[in-house]
Design an enzyme around this catalytic site. Structure first.
Site, PDB file in Angstrom:
ATOM      1  N   CYS A 179      -9.497  -3.459 -10.342  1.00  7.47           N
ATOM      2  CA  CYS A 179      -9.051  -2.242  -9.681  1.00  7.47           C
ATOM      3  C   CYS A 179      -7.706  -2.466  -8.963  1.00  7.47           C
ATOM      4  CB  CYS A 179     -10.091  -1.707  -8.715  1.00  7.47           C
ATOM      5  SG  CYS A 179     -10.493  -2.854  -7.410  1.00  7.47           S
ATOM      6  N   GLU A 192     -10.911 -10.910  -4.468  1.00  4.96           N
ATOM      7  CA  GLU A 192      -9.472 -10.841  -4.194  1.00  4.96           C
ATOM      8  C   GLU A 192      -8.984 -12.020  -3.357  1.00  4.96           C
ATOM      9  OE1 GLU A 192      -8.645  -7.103  -2.246  1.00  4.96           O
ATOM     10  OE2 GLU A 192     -10.438  -7.222  -1.020  1.00  4.96           O
ATOM     11  N   ASP A 249      -4.358  -8.386  -4.044  1.00  7.96           N
ATOM     12  CA  ASP A 249      -4.520  -9.439  -3.043  1.00  7.96           C
ATOM     13  C   ASP A 249      -4.756 -10.793  -3.702  1.00  7.96           C
ATOM     14  OD1 ASP A 249      -4.118  -8.381  -0.463  1.00  7.96           O
ATOM     15  OD2 ASP A 249      -5.925  -7.185  -0.700  1.00  7.96           O
ATOM     16  N   HIS A 263       0.819  -1.213   0.000  1.00 11.93           N
ATOM     17  CA  HIS A 263       0.000   0.000   0.000  1.00 11.93           C
ATOM     18  C   HIS A 263       0.846   1.253   0.000  1.00 11.93           C
ATOM     19  CE1 HIS A 263      -3.151  -2.920   0.895  1.00 11.93           C
ATOM     20  NE2 HIS A 263      -3.835  -2.105   0.133  1.00 11.93           N
TER      21      HIS A 263
END
Ligand code: PEP
Ligand code: MG
Length: 591
Positions: free
Chosen positions: A522, A451, A475, A208
């Protein structure tokens, strides 16, 4: 160990470090050591009204402790010979006076109350204000005194005992943040107007922190081994975030070469900006939806500049970071309302809290558990914390009265989770309506992230419950291949093009198509224009990515003939040979 090393090493020599390229662009700037022992950096945390008094008392305690430390130093100073004793004695007296009711102390006490921030941040802010005031006086004696004030301030912060963290409060121009590690919460504090780039020793491509750097359009390199053993505050540094190189103390020739490269890069980006208002349509007329991922409401300007037709993923967890109290329904509503209004009729997909693993929040009192990636996180956590979930859903429903929104649930694994949230959402909507609160009507679509490999394999069952799918390839790759996305030691194995991942994407896209629900990607794959033909060929017509990637992906979309590649993309997933697969993908990237 690293600090000792540094003391013995010679500086000033050009050194190159190879890392992982995570944020495109070239930064040329000055090293700012985030974890330096030579300076004090603190994180700003907002405090509630009820905490103010306690915080002021904590600060008073730190001032008393600092005073005792100085008294001890005075005792030692008395044992020094003549001039040194006198010199140090004056200095310590001055420090002591500063710790007793001085402008600094009064200023900090007041700031805790008025700015409602933690004492550490209040100390640094007050010092910065004093520094500005002294600088404006243009008096060399006074400017030298600011060093003394800083010394006292640093001592106070140390006595407050806060873990050193990022404030990034007083950065040099063109600062390049250099650190062993940077948390996503720290990265969220970076102001791209002040920071030129970042380079860290640890971290993975889809962590992240890396995602945040891309969102802020910061050139960034992670996993640059040994960098912090050599980089000192003030060194000149180049971060080539496209190639993954970091160059410390570059020679004049290298600097000139990189200045040219940077100018070329910026020119290329400006020319892509011209694509902002042209449609994302393939050569054979297929319209593709290109949307933006955002973490912070402040990113909205770059979203609007990018030509995004909506927000495909709003990572709401960042509203819960860097603070010790929870944002209630009202605060969340206002933050979302701002985004919805600025998007002016374009859809905004808001994901409920995806807390856990590398995304942590002090305010939630989140306990990561023995295996944070597999534990009580994301939607599982929200379903245990009903009040927090309901506040968030209420804020989304209310913001949805001002423009189109969709609700997205992270890390869904079973149909029961979707059913349960839908029940809560329907009940909540009914209750709000009865109270006369203005909310979205009809209730916004409720979608899920795909995910978890198990969710992808059960996509047909989930498609019967969810209104849309958003495939989170970051993920999905991590869990399918059992590779921690933040761990640089296994980064070489992290590969969203692994046939297993591609098959899961294909299966999910087909399940969505069969059920007649929209599906997007995404994860970070969506922003890599080399993979655009592959994803489109797999039946994905909606991509959501960092705003800065949209023009590049759009250019690729406009050059593509989808009919020509669709068959080839599907064949990719039936070929498990990695060499043939890569050749196939490069071939398609050039198609
Ligand atoms: C993903 O996992 O691909 C995703 C988009 O969610 P996040 O990166 O926030 O985990
Ligand atoms: Mg995810």
């Amino acid at each position: 160990m690293k600090t000792e090393n540094r003391l013995h090493m010679k500086h000033g020599k050009q050194r190159t470090f190879e890392g992982l390229a995570v944020g495109r662009g070239i930064a040329i700037g000055t090293v700012y050591r985030h974890d330096s022992r030579y300076d004090v950096y603190v994180r700003e945390v907002r405090i509630s009204e009820s905490r103010v008094k306690r915080e002021q008392e904590r600060f008073a305690g730190a001032a008393r402790k600092a005073n005792l430390e100085i008294e001890a130093l005075q005792v030692k100073a008395k044992k020094l010979p003549g001039a040194a004793r006198e010199e140090l004695g004056y200095l310590l007296d001055a420090y002591q006076q500063m710790l007793k009711g001085s402008r600094l102390i009064r200023g900090v006490e007041k700031r805790i109350r008025t700015d409602r921030i933690n004492a550490e941040a209040a100390v640094l802010k007050e010092i910065n204000k004093m520094e500005d005031a002294f600088a404006a006086m243009d008096d060399s004696y006074l400017s030298a005194r600011i060093d003394d004030i800083r010394e006292v301030g640093n001592r106070l912060v140390r006595c407050l005992g806060m873990k050193q963290a990022a404030a990034f409060a007083s950065l040099p121009r063109n600062a390049v943040i250099v650190s062993d590690e940077l948390s996503p919460a720290d990265t969220a504090l970076l102001d791209p107007k002040q920071v030129a780039g970042l380079a860290t020793v640890l971290g993975g491509v889809e962590s992240h922190t890396a995602i945040m750097a891309r969102s802020l359009a910061l050139p960034a390199v992670v996993a640059a081994a040994e960098l912090t053993s050599w980089a000192r505050n003030g060194d000149i540094i180049i971060v080539d975030g496209g190639a993954g190189h970091v160059i410390l103390n570059p020679s004049e020739a290298v600097l000139t070469q990189y200045r040219k490269r940077r100018a070329n890069y910026l020119r290329g980006r400006r020319s892509l900006d011209k694509l902002r208002s042209v449609p994302a349509v393939t050569q054979d007329g297929m319209a593709i939806t290109l949307q933006a991922n955002i973490e912070l409401p402040s990113e909205i300007d770059s979203v609007l500049r990018s030509g995004a037709t909506g927000i495909g993923l709003l990572r709401s967890e960042f509203l819960f970071m860097n603070r010790d109290d929870l944002p209630g329904e009202e605060e969340q509503f206002n933050a979302l309302l701002h985004v919805v209004k600025r998007m002016d009729g374009r859809p905004v997909t808001i994901r409920t809290l995806d807390i856990g693993a590398d995304k942590l929040s002090d305010a939630l009192g989140f306990e990561p558990g023995p295996n944070p990636a597999l534990g009580l996180r994301a939607i599982r956590f929200s379903l245990k914390r009903r009040k927090t979930l309901m506040e968030q859903l209420a804020a989304i429903l209310r913001a949805g009265a001002f423009g189109p929104v969709r609700i997205l649930l992270p890390m869904v694994c079973t149909v029961d989770e979707v059913r349960e949230v839908r029940r809560i959402l329907n009940r909540l909507a009914g209750r709000l309506k009865r109270k006369g609160v203005r909310i979205a009507d009809p209730i916004p679509p409720l979608g899920i992230m795909i995910e978890i490999p198990g969710a992808a394999l059960a996509a047909d069952a989930l498609a019967a419950e969810a209104d849309f799918f958003a495939i989170g390839t970051n993920d999905l790759t991590q869990y399918t291949l059992a590779i921690d996305r933040t761990d640089e030691t296994v980064a070489y194995l992290y590969n969203p093009l692994h046939p297993a991942v591609l098959r899961l994407i294909q299966f999910s896209a087909e399940a969505a198509a069969a059920a007649g629900i929209p599906v997007s990607v995404c994860g970070e794959m969506a922003g890599d224009e080399r993979l655009t033909p592959l994803l489109l060929g797999l039946g994905i017509a909606e991509l959501s990515m960092a705003a800065g990637s949209i023009p590049r992906v759009k250019k690729r979309v406009r050059a593509l003939n989808l009919a020509a590649i669709a068959g080839r993309a599907r064949r990719v997933t039936s070929d498990a040979d990695p060499v043939r697969l890569n050749a196939f993908i490069s071939d398609m990237a050039e198609a």
